[in-house]
Write a protein that holds these residues in place. Structure first.
Motif, PDB file in Angstrom:
ATOM      1  N   ARG A 104       0.828  -1.205   0.000  1.00 40.99           N
ATOM      2  CA  ARG A 104       0.000   0.000   0.000  1.00 40.99           C
ATOM      3  C   ARG A 104       0.862   1.254   0.000  1.00 40.99           C
ATOM      4  NH1 ARG A 104      -3.538  -2.056   5.146  1.00 40.99           N
ATOM      5  NH2 ARG A 104      -4.522  -3.854   4.147  1.00 40.99           N
ATOM      6  N   TRP A 105       0.266   2.305  -0.501  1.00 40.76           N
ATOM      7  CA  TRP A 105       0.917   3.609  -0.432  1.00 40.76           C
ATOM      8  C   TRP A 105       0.839   4.112   1.010  1.00 40.76           C
ATOM      9  CZ3 TRP A 105       2.773   7.050  -4.385  1.00 40.76           C
ATOM     10  CH2 TRP A 105       2.836   6.469  -5.654  1.00 40.76           C
ATOM     11  N   PRO A 106       1.792   4.955   1.425  1.00 43.96           N
ATOM     12  CA  PRO A 106       1.707   5.552   2.772  1.00 43.96           C
ATOM     13  C   PRO A 106       0.413   6.359   2.923  1.00 43.96           C
ATOM     14  CG  PRO A 106       3.894   5.883   1.834  1.00 43.96           C
ATOM     15  CD  PRO A 106       3.049   5.314   0.734  1.00 43.96           C
ATOM     16  N   LEU A 107      -0.045   6.488   4.155  1.00 43.56           N
ATOM     17  CA  LEU A 107      -1.324   7.159   4.422  1.00 43.56           C
ATOM     18  C   LEU A 107      -1.328   8.600   3.914  1.00 43.56           C
ATOM     19  CD1 LEU A 107      -2.286   5.879   7.989  1.00 43.56           C
ATOM     20  CD2 LEU A 107      -3.592   5.578   5.872  1.00 43.56           C
ATOM     21  N   GLU A 108      -0.186   9.298   4.018  1.00 42.61           N
ATOM     22  CA  GLU A 108      -0.148  10.680   3.535  1.00 42.61           C
ATOM     23  C   GLU A 108      -0.424  10.739   2.037  1.00 42.61           C
ATOM     24  OE1 GLU A 108       2.755  14.634   3.406  1.00 42.61           O
ATOM     25  OE2 GLU A 108       3.589  12.675   4.006  1.00 42.61           O
ATOM     26  N   ASN A 109       0.131   9.789   1.290  1.00 45.38           N
ATOM     27  CA  ASN A 109      -0.100   9.759  -0.151  1.00 45.38           C
ATOM     28  C   ASN A 109      -1.533   9.343  -0.480  1.00 45.38           C
ATOM     29  OD1 ASN A 109       2.959   8.821   0.344  1.00 45.38           O
ATOM     30  ND2 ASN A 109       2.854  10.069  -1.492  1.00 45.38           N
ATOM     31  N   GLN A 110      -2.090   8.427   0.312  1.00 45.67           N
ATOM     32  CA  GLN A 110      -3.490   8.059   0.132  1.00 45.67           C
ATOM     33  C   GLN A 110      -4.395   9.276   0.349  1.00 45.67           C
ATOM     34  OE1 GLN A 110      -4.946   4.398   1.965  1.00 45.67           O
ATOM     35  NE2 GLN A 110      -2.846   3.726   2.332  1.00 45.67           N
ATOM     36  N   LEU A 111      -4.072  10.077   1.364  1.00 42.85           N
ATOM     37  CA  LEU A 111      -4.861  11.281   1.647  1.00 42.85           C
ATOM     38  C   LEU A 111      -4.788  12.263   0.479  1.00 42.85           C
ATOM     39  CD1 LEU A 111      -6.516  13.078   3.561  1.00 42.85           C
ATOM     40  CD2 LEU A 111      -4.350  13.853   4.572  1.00 42.85           C
TER      41      LEU A 111
ATOM     42  N   VAL B  58      -8.320  10.524   5.873  1.00 43.46           N
ATOM     43  CA  VAL B  58      -8.550   9.819   4.607  1.00 43.46           C
ATOM     44  C   VAL B  58     -10.017   9.418   4.491  1.00 43.46           C
ATOM     45  CG1 VAL B  58      -7.915   7.835   3.191  1.00 43.46           C
ATOM     46  CG2 VAL B  58      -6.169   8.968   4.577  1.00 43.46           C
ATOM     47  N   LEU B  59     -10.590   8.913   5.582  1.00 44.64           N
ATOM     48  CA  LEU B  59     -12.002   8.519   5.572  1.00 44.64           C
ATOM     49  C   LEU B  59     -12.900   9.698   5.211  1.00 44.64           C
ATOM     50  CD1 LEU B  59     -12.225   6.209   8.734  1.00 44.64           C
ATOM     51  CD2 LEU B  59     -12.528   5.515   6.354  1.00 44.64           C
ATOM     52  N   CYS B  60     -12.616  10.853   5.775  1.00 47.97           N
ATOM     53  CA  CYS B  60     -13.435  12.044   5.476  1.00 47.97           C
ATOM     54  C   CYS B  60     -13.374  12.393   3.997  1.00 47.97           C
ATOM     55  CB  CYS B  60     -12.964  13.234   6.320  1.00 47.97           C
ATOM     56  SG  CYS B  60     -13.348  13.098   8.082  1.00 47.97           S
ATOM     57  N   GLU B  61     -12.183  12.316   3.403  1.00 50.18           N
ATOM     58  CA  GLU B  61     -12.052  12.629   1.979  1.00 50.18           C
ATOM     59  C   GLU B  61     -12.799  11.611   1.114  1.00 50.18           C
ATOM     60  OE1 GLU B  61     -10.805  15.372   0.687  1.00 50.18           O
ATOM     61  OE2 GLU B  61     -10.297  16.086   2.699  1.00 50.18           O
ATOM     62  N   ILE B  62     -12.728  10.325   1.500  1.00 49.80           N
ATOM     63  CA  ILE B  62     -13.454   9.304   0.734  1.00 49.80           C
ATOM     64  C   ILE B  62     -14.955   9.554   0.808  1.00 49.80           C
ATOM     65  CG2 ILE B  62     -13.978   6.844   0.562  1.00 49.80           C
ATOM     66  CD1 ILE B  62     -11.201   6.234   1.616  1.00 49.80           C
TER      67      ILE B  62
ATOM     68  N   LYS C 291     -19.751  13.424  10.925  1.00 53.70           N
ATOM     69  CA  LYS C 291     -20.347  14.536  10.166  1.00 53.70           C
ATOM     70  C   LYS C 291     -20.438  14.200   8.687  1.00 53.70           C
ATOM     71  CE  LYS C 291     -17.860  18.053   8.914  1.00 53.70           C
ATOM     72  NZ  LYS C 291     -17.036  19.290   8.869  1.00 53.70           N
ATOM     73  N   HIS C 292     -19.365  13.640   8.126  1.00 58.98           N
ATOM     74  CA  HIS C 292     -19.373  13.328   6.702  1.00 58.98           C
ATOM     75  C   HIS C 292     -20.232  12.107   6.383  1.00 58.98           C
ATOM     76  CE1 HIS C 292     -16.639  16.468   5.473  1.00 58.98           C
ATOM     77  NE2 HIS C 292     -15.794  16.130   6.426  1.00 58.98           N
ATOM     78  N   VAL C 293     -20.332  11.155   7.330  1.00 58.42           N
ATOM     79  CA  VAL C 293     -21.257  10.042   7.142  1.00 58.42           C
ATOM     80  C   VAL C 293     -22.687  10.564   7.060  1.00 58.42           C
ATOM     81  CG1 VAL C 293     -22.257   7.998   8.236  1.00 58.42           C
ATOM     82  CG2 VAL C 293     -19.787   8.303   8.228  1.00 58.42           C
ATOM     83  N   ILE C 294     -23.026  11.473   7.941  1.00 60.29           N
ATOM     84  CA  ILE C 294     -24.386  12.028   7.964  1.00 60.29           C
ATOM     85  C   ILE C 294     -24.656  12.845   6.702  1.00 60.29           C
ATOM     86  CG2 ILE C 294     -25.859  13.698   9.173  1.00 60.29           C
ATOM     87  CD1 ILE C 294     -24.524  12.608  11.800  1.00 60.29           C
TER      88      ILE C 294
END
Length: 541
Positions: free
Chosen positions: A156-163, A218-222, A267-270
């Protein structure tokens, strides 16, 4: 940056290039507008940097060159002068978003350059029409989505790159609407992103605090990307694949609500729940499993996810002030959670019944006004009179659905005064009539307290009417006549100034202005007391 510096950048050594760019970067770390460039200089600089970033012998200056571009791309003024096709291409190469580099991971010494190139693209695509056109092309979007999907694998790519990848995909999906259909239908992005969400949520629960914070970002961006992909879809004529997407979104939202502790993720789920259609809302409720930790049982179903949303709403309302009190003022962030609960209650009957038991239980406190107190009913009733229309309307819609679209029941729980503005906008204005019986059912049975005081409750305030002293007690008839005359004059003055306007409830249930009050009164009296029609005399045949 002057023309001499640009000349050194063009013809100088790697050390000269690094020196000038690093000095500039250090000075402008917090700068967002750049006035020291003319159009010609910017165009020349863009061409020079495209060549330097393409040249292997200048590899040691690539990082500072990209940082320079990232800073300058913060300012959209004349940004198009800096951009050219060669620069866009080499940025895609350095960010590893070309077909040739698809599926490859950067070496350890390359990761810094790749990360900086990703940051440049986020600013560039956000502020530049040329950047949007170039990076919304299918071949770029395909590589980007493929890379995001590959993070489900071991390498996997590092989390910063995923973000940064998700930030770029969010920018593309919101500014380049044409990419949404391709992402949704051809690349199956909704399914892939939901799998990624599940994987990240699992890793966040078991990871360190610092890593967990990055995972939540990352979850918020997705979730923001998923919102963009489905927000404009029509609820009618959905294909089987699109229905499946909404089912998957509903399941993903439920799992996140139950597992996450991050307010931002919730917040983003809602926000996403406001657009998941009926197929998604049905997934918020699952059959009750006695072994499930944290289950919220209700009529053999588990409503834990709905309970989490309700708790989130309660927390948002705590400390919110309506009027001049101390506390946080009402803002638009309340509207999505109210909207999500409204749509869920409208779609799934068991959710509506559960929410009603939590928010509008059988009335016991009939002496305090509905907006007075700390219960959820009290807090939501206070929203009905806020000046922020989006929140006021969302609160009214929510309570109306909980009352099974019954105006009289709504007024029973809120008071006519609180609901008047919402009723007027919805064309349902009109005082409740005493002879109308409310529709009763097992979930709206009247308590002894309500039954005892039912006929003394003021429908305007929604509470038992407190009899005060008679203000005209002890006045003579002459005094009463004098004050009545003064009141009439004061009202007439306000009407002539335009401060107030006489109105009545029209046929559409909304207030309508009246030009002639006396004429209107005569017409109303005629309607209330119609003259009997004359009967023809019987004649013998």
């Amino acid at each position: 940056m002057n023309s001499d510096d640009i000349t050194v950048i063009e013809s100088g050594s790697v050390a000269d290039l690094n020196r000038i760019l690093q000095e500039f970067n250090a000075r402008h770390t917090s700068t967002f507008t750049f006035s020291g460039f003319d159009a010609i200089g910017k165009k020349r600089l863009g061409e020079i940097l495209a060549r330097k970033l393409s040249a292997a012998e200048f590899a040691d200056a690539h990082s500072s060159s990209l940082e320079f571009l990232r800073l300058v791309a913060r300012d959209k003024t004349d940004l198009e002068n800096l951009i050219n096709d060669d620069l866009l291409h080499i940025l895609a190469v350095r960010a590893r978003l070309t077909k040739e580099l698809q599926g490859t991971l950067p070496a350890e010494h390359e990761i810094g350059v790749t990360t900086e190139a990703q940051k440049v693209l986020c600013n560039l695509v956000f502020h530049s029409a040329s950047g949007q056109r170039y990076f919304s092309r299918e071949e770029i979007v395909d590589v980007l989505m493929s890379r995001i999907s590959s993070n489900k694998e071991a390498a996997r790519w590092p989390l910063e790159n995923q973000l940064l990848d998700m930030k770029l995909l969010f920018i593309i999906s919101i500014l380049c609407a044409d990419t949404r259909v391709h992402l949704r239908n051809d690349l199956r992005a909704v399914q892939d992103l939901c799998v990624t969400v599940t994987m990240l949520a699992s890793s966040s629960a078991s990871g360190a605090a610092a890593e967990g914070s990055l995972v939540n970002s990352v979850l918020c961006e997705i979730l923001k990307v998923l919102f963009n992909l489905v927000c404009n879809m029509s609820p009618t004529n959905l294909t089987l694949g699109e229905e499946l997407d909404f089912v998957t979104l509903g399941n993903t939202c439920r799992e996140l609500l139950i597992s996450t502790t991050s307010p931002d993720v919730k917040k983003h789920v809602i926000n996403l729940l406001t657009v998941v259609k009926k197929f998604g809302y049905n997934q918020l409720v699952i059959p009750l499993d006695d072994g499930s930790p944290g289950a919220v049982p209700y009529e053999n179903f588990d409503l834990q996810a709905v309970s989490v949303i309700l708790k989130y709403l309660d927390e948002k309302l705590s400390g919110v002030t309506v009027g001049n009190g101390s506390g946080r003022s009402v803002d638009d962030s309340l509207a999505p959670v109210l909207c999500a609960l409204t749509e869920a209650a409208k779609t799934v009957p068991i959710i509506r019944k559960y929410l009603k038991t939590q928010i509008l239980p059988p009335l016991r406190d009939v002496h305090n006004r509905p907006e007075v107190g700390s219960s959820l009913r009290n807090k939501i009733c206070r929203l009905l009179t806020v000046p922020l229309v989006s929140v006021r309307d969302s609160a009214g819609d929510f309570l109306y659905i909980l009352c099974k679209n019954n105006v009289n029941r709504l007024i029973k729980y809120t008071g006519y005064g609180n609901a008047a503005g919402w009723l007027a906008d919805r064309g349902m204005m009109g005082l409740p009539r005493a002879h109308e019986e409310q529709m009763e059912d097992t979930e709206d049975s009247e308590t002894e307290e309500y039954e005892q005081h039912k006929h003394t409750i003021d429908p305007i305030t929604g509470a038992v009417k407190v009899e005060g002293p008679n203000p005209m007690e002890g006045m003579s008839e002459e005094q009463k006549e004098y004050y009545a005359h003064e009141l009439a004059l004061a009202l007439d003055k306000l009407i002539k100034k335009g401060d107030i306007k006489p109105a009545a409830i029209g046929p559409d249930g909304r207030p309508q202005m009246i030009d002639d009050v006396l004429k209107y009164r005569e017409e109303m009296l005629k309607q209330q007391n119609p003259k009997p029609k004359p009967q023809p005399d019987d004649e013998d045949g």
